[in-house]
Design a protein around this motif. Structure first.
Motif, mmCIF file in Angstrom:
data_model
loop_
_atom_site.group_PDB
_atom_site.id
_atom_site.type_symbol
_atom_site.label_atom_id
_atom_site.label_comp_id
_atom_site.label_asym_id
_atom_site.label_seq_id
_atom_site.Cartn_x
_atom_site.Cartn_y
_atom_site.Cartn_z
ATOM 1 N N SER A 99 0.824 -1.204 0.000
ATOM 2 C CA SER A 99 0.000 0.000 0.000
ATOM 3 C C SER A 99 0.860 1.256 0.000
ATOM 4 O O SER A 99 0.560 2.227 -0.709
ATOM 5 C CB SER A 99 -0.923 0.013 1.226
ATOM 6 O OG SER A 99 -1.785 -1.100 1.232
ATOM 7 N N VAL A 100 1.940 1.241 0.792
ATOM 8 C CA VAL A 100 2.837 2.402 0.855
ATOM 9 C C VAL A 100 3.559 2.599 -0.476
ATOM 10 O O VAL A 100 3.769 3.727 -0.922
ATOM 11 C CB VAL A 100 3.845 2.256 2.015
ATOM 12 C CG1 VAL A 100 4.909 3.340 1.945
ATOM 13 C CG2 VAL A 100 3.124 2.329 3.345
ATOM 14 N N VAL A 101 3.941 1.488 -1.112
ATOM 15 C CA VAL A 101 4.594 1.579 -2.425
ATOM 16 C C VAL A 101 3.657 2.244 -3.428
ATOM 17 O O VAL A 101 4.050 3.148 -4.182
ATOM 18 C CB VAL A 101 5.025 0.187 -2.918
ATOM 19 C CG1 VAL A 101 5.529 0.268 -4.365
ATOM 20 C CG2 VAL A 101 6.116 -0.384 -2.019
ATOM 21 N N VAL A 102 2.386 1.807 -3.433
ATOM 22 C CA VAL A 102 1.402 2.398 -4.334
ATOM 23 C C VAL A 102 1.181 3.870 -3.981
ATOM 24 O O VAL A 102 1.090 4.730 -4.874
ATOM 25 C CB VAL A 102 0.065 1.634 -4.262
ATOM 26 C CG1 VAL A 102 -1.014 2.352 -5.073
ATOM 27 C CG2 VAL A 102 0.245 0.210 -4.766
ATOM 28 N N ALA A 103 1.117 4.172 -2.676
ATOM 29 C CA ALA A 103 0.929 5.558 -2.241
ATOM 30 C C ALA A 103 2.116 6.427 -2.673
ATOM 31 O O ALA A 103 1.933 7.587 -3.068
ATOM 32 C CB ALA A 103 0.759 5.619 -0.724
ATOM 33 N N GLY A 104 3.329 5.862 -2.596
ATOM 34 C CA GLY A 104 4.509 6.597 -3.056
ATOM 35 C C GLY A 104 4.419 6.913 -4.539
ATOM 36 O O GLY A 104 4.760 8.027 -4.975
ATOM 37 N N ALA A 105 3.962 5.938 -5.321
ATOM 38 C CA ALA A 105 3.794 6.149 -6.761
ATOM 39 C C ALA A 105 2.730 7.216 -7.023
ATOM 40 O O ALA A 105 2.883 8.051 -7.935
ATOM 41 C CB ALA A 105 3.409 4.838 -7.440
ATOM 42 N N LEU A 106 1.674 7.215 -6.229
ATOM 43 C CA LEU A 106 0.620 8.218 -6.373
ATOM 44 C C LEU A 106 1.133 9.615 -6.015
ATOM 45 O O LEU A 106 0.696 10.619 -6.597
ATOM 46 C CB LEU A 106 -0.577 7.859 -5.497
ATOM 47 C CG LEU A 106 -1.378 6.627 -5.933
ATOM 48 C CD1 LEU A 106 -2.449 6.286 -4.890
ATOM 49 C CD2 LEU A 106 -2.030 6.862 -7.293
ATOM 50 N N THR A 107 2.074 9.675 -5.070
ATOM 51 C CA THR A 107 2.682 10.962 -4.711
ATOM 52 C C THR A 107 3.459 11.535 -5.890
ATOM 53 O O THR A 107 3.346 12.727 -6.216
ATOM 54 C CB THR A 107 3.626 10.795 -3.506
ATOM 55 O OG1 THR A 107 2.921 10.203 -2.411
ATOM 56 C CG2 THR A 107 4.197 12.144 -3.072
ATOM 57 N N LEU A 108 4.238 10.677 -6.537
ATOM 58 C CA LEU A 108 4.983 11.112 -7.726
ATOM 59 C C LEU A 108 4.020 11.554 -8.825
ATOM 60 O O LEU A 108 4.268 12.544 -9.529
ATOM 61 C CB LEU A 108 5.878 9.981 -8.226
ATOM 62 C CG LEU A 108 7.003 9.533 -7.276
ATOM 63 C CD1 LEU A 108 7.761 8.354 -7.878
ATOM 64 C CD2 LEU A 108 7.959 10.688 -6.996
ATOM 65 N N LEU A 109 2.908 10.818 -8.960
ATOM 66 C CA LEU A 109 1.908 11.177 -9.954
ATOM 67 C C LEU A 109 1.307 12.546 -9.653
ATOM 68 O O LEU A 109 1.069 13.350 -10.570
ATOM 69 C CB LEU A 109 0.810 10.110 -9.988
ATOM 70 C CG LEU A 109 -0.360 10.374 -10.946
ATOM 71 C CD1 LEU A 109 0.130 10.433 -12.395
ATOM 72 C CD2 LEU A 109 -1.427 9.290 -10.781
ATOM 73 N N ALA A 110 1.072 12.820 -8.364
ATOM 74 C CA ALA A 110 0.498 14.111 -7.968
ATOM 75 C C ALA A 110 1.419 15.263 -8.365
ATOM 76 O O ALA A 110 0.963 16.296 -8.874
ATOM 77 C CB ALA A 110 0.251 14.129 -6.457
ATOM 78 N N TYR A 111 2.724 15.085 -8.146
ATOM 79 C CA TYR A 111 3.678 16.127 -8.530
ATOM 80 C C TYR A 111 3.758 16.260 -10.047
ATOM 81 O O TYR A 111 3.946 17.362 -10.579
ATOM 82 C CB TYR A 111 5.048 15.829 -7.940
ATOM 83 C CG TYR A 111 5.216 16.342 -6.531
ATOM 84 C CD1 TYR A 111 5.688 17.622 -6.280
ATOM 85 C CD2 TYR A 111 4.880 15.546 -5.426
ATOM 86 C CE1 TYR A 111 5.830 18.098 -4.994
ATOM 87 C CE2 TYR A 111 5.014 16.022 -4.133
ATOM 88 C CZ TYR A 111 5.492 17.298 -3.920
ATOM 89 O OH TYR A 111 5.615 17.776 -2.634
ATOM 90 N N GLU A 112 3.612 15.136 -10.749
ATOM 91 C CA GLU A 112 3.674 15.174 -12.211
ATOM 92 C C GLU A 112 2.442 15.886 -12.778
ATOM 93 O O GLU A 112 2.555 16.691 -13.714
ATOM 94 C CB GLU A 112 3.744 13.740 -12.755
ATOM 95 C CG GLU A 112 3.957 13.645 -14.256
ATOM 96 C CD GLU A 112 5.314 14.150 -14.706
ATOM 97 O OE1 GLU A 112 5.419 14.601 -15.861
ATOM 98 O OE2 GLU A 112 6.265 14.126 -13.885
ATOM 99 N N VAL A 113 1.274 15.588 -12.204
ATOM 100 C CA VAL A 113 0.027 16.187 -12.683
ATOM 101 C C VAL A 113 0.028 17.698 -12.471
ATOM 102 O O VAL A 113 -0.535 18.449 -13.288
ATOM 103 C CB VAL A 113 -1.182 15.543 -11.973
ATOM 104 C CG1 VAL A 113 -2.458 16.322 -12.252
ATOM 105 C CG2 VAL A 113 -1.345 14.093 -12.420
ATOM 106 N N THR A 114 0.648 18.161 -11.385
ATOM 107 C CA THR A 114 0.640 19.599 -11.072
ATOM 108 C C THR A 114 1.756 20.370 -11.763
ATOM 109 O O THR A 114 1.875 21.579 -11.557
ATOM 110 C CB THR A 114 0.747 19.812 -9.550
ATOM 111 O OG1 THR A 114 1.905 19.124 -9.045
ATOM 112 C CG2 THR A 114 -0.491 19.300 -8.830
#
Length: 217
Positions: A99-114
């Motif tokens: 879950s943390v690995v997926v959350a980490g990937a989602l964090t990178l995605l959030a920075y990429e989207v913004t």
């Protein structure tokens, strides 16, 4: 913005860390504590901004967040937890490490989207927007991978924190009436969820949402 860049980055780090900790938690009580800490940090951010800018409406919003979300909601959910004696988050599909690995990937995605919004005036604003989006992603993730009702409620509350944070940094403040209306909706929703949770306890002696399947048909 009244708050310094270093102070803002520290608060954003607390918000992001608390979000990841909620996803990583195996015990519901710890997840609730982390969410309360996160909401307290958001409240402090709004209060400090209101004090620095001498805006009464922003100060009122900060106080409402502190009392309503960081105060009342944890008490209501804590009472349900105590009555249900629920301890574990009910892992489904993903264990906490995954879950943390997926959350980490989602964090990178959030920075990429913004990235397209990098024209915002201060680096802290850009980071704040990315963190807000990451919290929204964490909330959606929790709702998909956990099967205890209270944890799914925390997912909704994480999304609410993320939306509020992103809106605050995009608009450099939020109209008082808008936030009051939003908070009222959240509080009413939580009260309804608490009532439904108590009904689940009476009928099933559990907060596992799998029992809701018996209502079909």
């Amino acid at each position: 913005m009244g708050i310094s860049e270093n102070e803002l980055n520290l608060l954003l780090f607390v918000l992001l860390t608390s979000g990841l900790s909620i996803v990583y938690s195996t015990r519901v009580k710890k997840a609730l504590i982390w969410w309360t800490l996160q909401t307290f940090a958001v409240s402090i951010l709004i209060l400090v901004q209101g004090i620095y800018s001498h805006e009464l409406s922003v100060i009122i919003v900060g106080v409402l967040l502190l009392v309503g979300k960081a105060g009342i909601i944890p008490v209501l959910l804590g009472r349900v937890l105590q009555e249900s004696k629920t301890e574990w988050v009910g892992e489904i599909y993903l264990k906490r490490t995954s879950s943390v690995v997926v959350a980490g990937a989602l964090t990178l995605l959030a920075y990429e989207v913004t990235k397209p919004l990098m024209a915002l005036p201060q680096p802290g604003f850009r980071n704040g927007l990315a963190v807000g989006l990451a919290l929204i992603f964490y909330g959606l993730l929790l709702m998909m991978i956990r099967k205890v009702a209270i944890v799914q409620v925390l997912g909704i509350l994480l999304i609410d924190n993320g939306i509020f944070l992103a809106g605050f940094f995009l608009t450099q403040g939020m109209p008082l009436l808008v936030e009051m209306g939003s908070m009222f909706d959240i509080l009413v929703g939580i009260v309804i969820i608490v009532i439904l949770s108590k009904q689940m306890l009476e009928n099933y002696d559990s907060l596992n949402v799998d029992h809701m399947r018996s209502l079909k048909g």
